[in-house]
Design a protein around this motif. Structure first.
Motif, PDB file in Angstrom:
ATOM      1  N   HIS A 230       3.928   2.280 -18.677  1.00  0.00           N
ATOM      2  CA  HIS A 230       3.026   2.926 -19.625  1.00  0.00           C
ATOM      3  C   HIS A 230       3.805   3.348 -20.852  1.00  0.00           C
ATOM      4  CE1 HIS A 230      -0.601   3.167 -17.326  1.00  0.00           C
ATOM      5  NE2 HIS A 230      -0.020   3.749 -16.298  1.00  0.00           N
TER       6      HIS A 230
ATOM      7  N   SER B 259      -4.649   2.086 -15.907  1.00  0.00           N
ATOM      8  CA  SER B 259      -4.498   2.361 -14.477  1.00  0.00           C
ATOM      9  C   SER B 259      -5.550   1.585 -13.698  1.00  0.00           C
ATOM     10  CB  SER B 259      -4.653   3.864 -14.249  1.00  0.00           C
ATOM     11  OG  SER B 259      -4.480   4.156 -12.891  1.00  0.00           O
ATOM     12  N   GLY B 260      -5.146   1.014 -12.597  1.00  0.00           N
ATOM     13  CA  GLY B 260      -6.084   0.274 -11.765  1.00  0.00           C
ATOM     14  C   GLY B 260      -6.303  -1.145 -12.227  1.00  0.00           C
ATOM     15  N   SER B 261      -5.561  -1.599 -13.233  1.00  0.00           N
ATOM     16  CA  SER B 261      -5.785  -2.947 -13.737  1.00  0.00           C
ATOM     17  C   SER B 261      -5.091  -4.006 -12.879  1.00  0.00           C
ATOM     18  CB  SER B 261      -5.305  -3.041 -15.191  1.00  0.00           C
ATOM     19  OG  SER B 261      -3.941  -2.690 -15.279  1.00  0.00           O
TER      20      SER B 261
ATOM     21  N   LYS C  83      -1.496  -3.949 -12.067  1.00  0.00           N
ATOM     22  CA  LYS C  83      -0.086  -4.171 -12.416  1.00  0.00           C
ATOM     23  C   LYS C  83       0.807  -4.143 -11.164  1.00  0.00           C
ATOM     24  CE  LYS C  83       0.043  -0.567 -15.186  1.00  0.00           C
ATOM     25  NZ  LYS C  83      -1.313  -0.018 -14.913  1.00  0.00           N
ATOM     26  N   SER C  84       0.620  -3.098 -10.355  1.00  0.00           N
ATOM     27  CA  SER C  84       1.435  -3.010  -9.132  1.00  0.00           C
ATOM     28  C   SER C  84       1.142  -4.194  -8.218  1.00  0.00           C
ATOM     29  CB  SER C  84       1.135  -1.704  -8.398  1.00  0.00           C
ATOM     30  OG  SER C  84       1.514  -0.604  -9.178  1.00  0.00           O
TER      31      SER C  84
ATOM     32  N   ARG D  80       0.812  -1.205   0.000  1.00  0.00           N
ATOM     33  CA  ARG D  80       0.000   0.000   0.000  1.00  0.00           C
ATOM     34  C   ARG D  80       0.853   1.266   0.000  1.00  0.00           C
ATOM     35  NH1 ARG D  80      -5.528   0.823   3.165  1.00  0.00           N
ATOM     36  NH2 ARG D  80      -5.651  -1.402   2.860  1.00  0.00           N
TER      37      ARG D  80
END
Ligand SMILES: Nc1ncnc2c1ncn2[C@@H]1O[C@H](COP(=O)(O)OP(=O)(O)OP(=O)(O)O)[C@@H](O)[C@H]1O
Ligand SMILES: [Mg+2]
Lengths: 425, 233
Positions: free
Chosen positions: B199, B41-43, B45-46, A421
Motif C-alpha cells: 500500500h 483491500s480484498g482485491s 493481492k495476497s 489462510r
C-alpha cells in the motif's frame, strides 16, 4: 524429512507444550503401568500354579483302569499284558506302573519328632511305583524293595510337605521341615491293620519305613513305596497283586499326547486328568481375572489416547500460523504430519517407559510387603510377578501405539493446514 | 522469472457462493525485476502471492516460476520449490517466538537437504541484514524493523531467485519502513527478483514497475522513475 531436523523441531514444540505433554505422557503411563502390573501379576500367579501347586508335566499321561468292568473281554484292566500294550503305543517313551497297597495300614509314632515329643497313631495310604518314575527325587539309598524284614524306602509328597510347613506345623508349634531334613527319618508302619475297618485275612506285616526324599510325583495323602514292595505286601495279604492301579506314560514329546490319549481310550482304559483339569481350571480363573484387569488398563490407555488427541488438536490449532510458516519455508504436508506424529511418539514412548518402570517398581514393592506382612501360606512365592521381556517391551510399545493412535487425526488436521489462510494479514 | 497466463482463482464463500478473486489474470516478470503490486483491500493481492509461491495450487490457468510449472507438482515437489526457489516476507513477520533470531533464519534448513555449514550461512545472512550482533535474541526482544530483517534473512536462506513480499512495511513506522525498503533495493541490485504487494507509496516508488490488481486482472500502472533511471543507465 531428516531425522536430526525432525528431532530438533519436535524438541522445540514439546518444550513449548511442556505441561500438555506432561499430562499426556502421564495418562499413557497410567494405562501402560496398570496393564504391565496386572499382566505381570497374572503371569506370576499363573507360574506359581503351574510350577509349584500343580506341577504337571505336559509329557505325562496318567492311565487308570476303567471304572466299569467290561466283563468277559477283560478290557479295562491294567494287568501286565495291558502295560505291555501301552508301552508299545507309538510315541511312548516309558510306562511307569503304580499299584496301591490294597490293605489298610497304620503307623504309630511315639518319640522325638525333630526336637518335639510326638505321640500319634494314624491310618496311612501307600502306593508302589516304578522306581524310574521318581528316581530324580530319591536322596538316600536305592529306591527298591529290600525284601521282607528290611526297611522300606518311602517318598513323601512335596505338596504334603508344603502343607505341613505352612499350616499344620505352625498351628501345632511343630518345627519346619525341608525335604533334606526329613530324609532318613524312620517310622514304623503296620500293614494289613486298621483302626477303623476290618482287616483282610492274612497276617499283619510290621515294617520300619524310611523317608528317602520328597517328590512331586509322590502320592499326596500317603507314602510312596517301590512297586515291588506294594506287590509283595498285597500278595502276602492275599489281595490282588496282578492288576496295577495306574500307569504313567511318558510321551516322546507333548505333541504326541492327544493321539496317545485316544489310543489309551480305544483300549478301554481311562485317563486320570483330575490334576491337569485342576491346574487348567485354576489357570483359567487367573487368566480370566488378569484379562478383566488388563481390559480395564486397556481402557485407561484408550482414554490416554483420547486425551492426547484432544491436547494435540488444541495445540495444532494454536500453532496453525507456525505450521503455515514452516510450509512457506519448505515443509511438505508429510513433514508437518511427521512432526505431530513424532511429538506424540516421544510422549508415548516416555509415558510407556515410565509406566512400565513404575509397574516394575510397584511389583518389587508388593513383593517386599508380602514378604514382610503377609502370613506364610502354602505355596507363598517369593515373587507374585513375572515380567518376561515381551511384556516389558510390549508396555513401551503400547504407550507408543496409544499416543500414535491419539495423534492420528490431529496430525492429519495439521497437515491439512491451509497456509494461505493462516499467513495472510 | 514469473510467467502466469489466464489465471482464475475462486473461493467458495461461507454461504456457498463463488467469489472470483483472480479472473483470467496474466503476469510476466523478468529475472532481476522489482515489481510492486497495488490494489484495494480484498482485491486478491495476497492470493496472487500465494499462487506464485506455490502455497496454493488450487486455480485454473498456468503459472511457472523460475522455469518450474507449479500446477502439476505434488506435495513434496512443491515443498522443495518453496524451500529453494522462493522466499516469503510477510506483513506480520511470522517469526517463531521461542526460537532465537538465528534459529528462525535456519528454519528452512530443516526441510531441505542437510547443508554442511547451515549455521555459518545463517550468521552471514544476519550479518547481511545488519543483525549479526543480535543473532541469539528472541523475537520479542527485537524491534519491528529488526524482526522484519530477520524474516528477510530467513526468506533468503534457501538461496531463492525470487522474493515474494506481502506488505513488508505494513507494520513498520515510516523511518523503519524506509530502512527495509532500502534493503529490498539493495537485494534487487544484487540480482534478486522482488515482487512486493504494498500500500506504501515509498515502496512502489522504489520498484521498477507498478501493477494494479483490478477486477481480478493486473494492469500496468506506470513505469516508475526507477525504471526510467534504470533504462537510462
Ligand atoms: N480462504 C478464503 N476463503 C474464502 N475467501 C477468501 C479466502 N482468502 C481470501 N478470500 C477472499 O478473497 C479476496 C481476496 O483476498 P486477499 O487476501 O487476496 O486480498 P488482499 O488484496 O490481500 O487484501 P488486503 O490488502 O486486505 O490484504 C477477499 O475478498 C477475501 O475475502
Ligand atoms: Mg493481503
Amino acid at each position: 524429512m531428516r531425522l536430526d531436523a525432525l528431532s530438533r523441531l519436535v524438541r522445540l514444540s514439546l518444550a513449548r507444550e511442556r505441561k500438555g505433554a506432561f499430562f499426556s505422557a502421564f495418562g499413557v503411563a497410567m494405562g501402560v503401568g496398570t496393564l504391565v502390573f496386572f499382566i505381570g501379576l497374572g503371569l506370576g500367579v499363573g507360574r506359581v500354579i503351574r510350577e509349584k501347586i500343580f506341577p504337571t508335566d505336559a509329557r505325562l499321561v496318567d492311565v487308570v483302569p476303567s471304572s466299569v468292568s467290561l466283563g468277559l473281554l477283560g478290557g479295562g484292566k491294567l494287568d501286565a499284558e495291558a502295560v505291555e500294550r501301552l508301552r508299545a503305543l507309538p510315541g511312548v517313551e516309558a510306562a511307569h506302573r503304580k499299584m496301591s497297597v490294597r490293605v489298610p495300614a497304620v503307623t504309630r509314632y511315639d518319640g522325638v519328632f525333630f526336637g518335639t515329643r510326638l505321640r500319634m497313631g494314624m491310618e496311612v495310604l501307600a502306593v508302589g511305583v516304578d522306581p524310574d518314575l521318581v528316581k530324580g527325587d530319591v536322596q538316600l539309598g536305592e529306591f527298591k524293595d529290600a525284601g521282607e524284614g528290611q526297611p522300606i524306602p518311602a517318598l513323601v509328597s512335596t505338596r504334603l510337605l508344603e502343607l505341613y510347613n505352612k499350616t499344620f506345623a505352625p498351628a501345632r508349634k511343630l518345627p519346619q521341615l525341608s525335604s533334606g531334613m526329613i530324609v532318613g527319618f524312620g517310622f514304623p508302619v503296620e500293614f494289613n491293620r486298621s483302626y477303623v475297618s476290618a482287616s483282610a485275612t492274612g497276617p499283619s506285616v510290621s515294617s520300619q519305613t524310611q523317608v528317602v526324599g520328597a517328590s512331586d510325583r509322590a502320592m499326596f495323602a500317603g507314602i510312596t513305596l517301590p512297586l515291588e514292595t506294594a506287590v509283595r505286601i498285597n500278595r502276602q495279604a492275599g489281595v490282588d497283586a496282578e492288576n496295577y492301579s495306574g500307569v504313567t506314560l511318558v510321551a516322546v514329546d507333548p505333541s504326541h499326547v492327544p493321539a496317545l490319549v485316544d489310543a489309551v481310550k480305544a483300549m478301554g482304559l481311562e485317563i486320570d486328568d483330575q490334576e491337569r483339569r485342576m491346574a487348567e481350571n485354576t489357570g483359567a480363573a487367573v487368566a480370566l481375572t488378569t484379562s478383566a484387569l488388563a481390559l480395564l488398563s486397556i481402557l485407561i490407555c484408550f482414554l490416554a489416547a483420547v486425551n492426547i488427541a484432544h491436547a494435540l488438536s488444541a495445540s495444532v490449532r494454536a500453532r496453525a500460523r507456525e505450521i503455515g510458516v514452516m510450509q512457506a519455508v519448505g515443509a511438505s504436508r508429510a513433514d508437518i504430519r511427521a512432526i505431530v506424529l513424532a511429538e506424540a511418539a516421544v510422549v508415548g514412548l516416555a509415558g510407556g517407559a515410565v509406566g512400565t518402570a513404575v509397574a516394575l517398581a510397584a511389583s518389587f514393592g508388593v513383593n517386599r510387603l508380602a514378604a514382610g506382612y503377609l502370613p506364610n501360606f502354602p505355596y507363598k512365592p517369593d515373587s507374585f510377578f513375572s515380567f518376561p521381556w515381551p511384556v516389558v517391551l510390549g508396555g513401551v510399545v503400547l504407550g507408543l501405539l496409544a499416543a500414535l493412535a491419539g495423534a492420528y487425526f490431529p496430525s492429519r488436521r495439521a497437515a491439512a493446514t491451509d497456509p494461505a489462510r493462516t499467513l495472510a494479514g | 522469472m514469473i510467467h502466469a497466463r489466464d489465471v482464475t482463482k475462486e473461493y467458495i464463500d461461507g454461504d456457498g457462493t463463488r467469489v472470483r478473486v483472480l479472473d483470467g489474470m496474466s503476469l510476466d516478470v523478468d529475472a532481476g525485476d522489482f515489481v510492486a503490486v497495488v490494489g484495494p483491500s480484498g482485491s486478491g493481492k495476497s492470493t496472487l502471492l500465494h499462487l506464485l509461491g506455490g502455497l496454493d495450487v488450487d486455480y485454473r490457468g498456468e503459472v511457472s516460476v523460475g522455469g518450474v510449472k507449479l500446477a502439476g507438482l505434488g506435495d513434496k515437489a512443491l515443498a522443495r520449490f518453496r524451500n529453494t526457489h522462493v522466499g516469503f516476507v510477510f506483513q506480520s513477520f511470522h517469526l517463531i517466538p521461542n526460537l532465537s533470531a538465528l534459529e528462525n533464519v535456519l528454519l528452512p534448513s530443516h526441510f531441505g537437504a542437510k547443508p554442511p555449514d547451515a549455521v555459518k550461512r545463517g550468521e552471514a545472512l544476519l550479518e547481511r541484514v545488519g543483525l549479526a550482533a543480535k543473532k541469539d535474541r528472541a523475537p520479542v526482544r527485537l524491534s519491528g524493523g529488526e524482526r522484519q530483517r530477520v524474516a528477510i534473512a530467513r526468506a533468503l536462506y534457501g538461496g531463492p531467485k525470487l522474493l515474494l513480499c506481502d506488505e513488508p512495511t505494513g507494520n513498520l513506522d515510516a523511518a523503519t519502513g524506509a530502512g527495509v525498503i532500502q534493503l529490498f533495493q539493495e537485494l534487487h541490485r544484487e540480482g534478486l527478483t522482488v515482487l512486493a504487494v504494498t500500500h506504501e507509496e515509498r515502496m512502489s516508488a522504489a520498484a521498477r514497475r507498478v501493477l494494479r490488481l483490478k477486477e481480478g486482472k493486473l494492469v500496468e500502472e506506470r513505469a516508475t522513475a526507477q525504471a526510467a533511471s534504470g533504462d537510462a543507465s
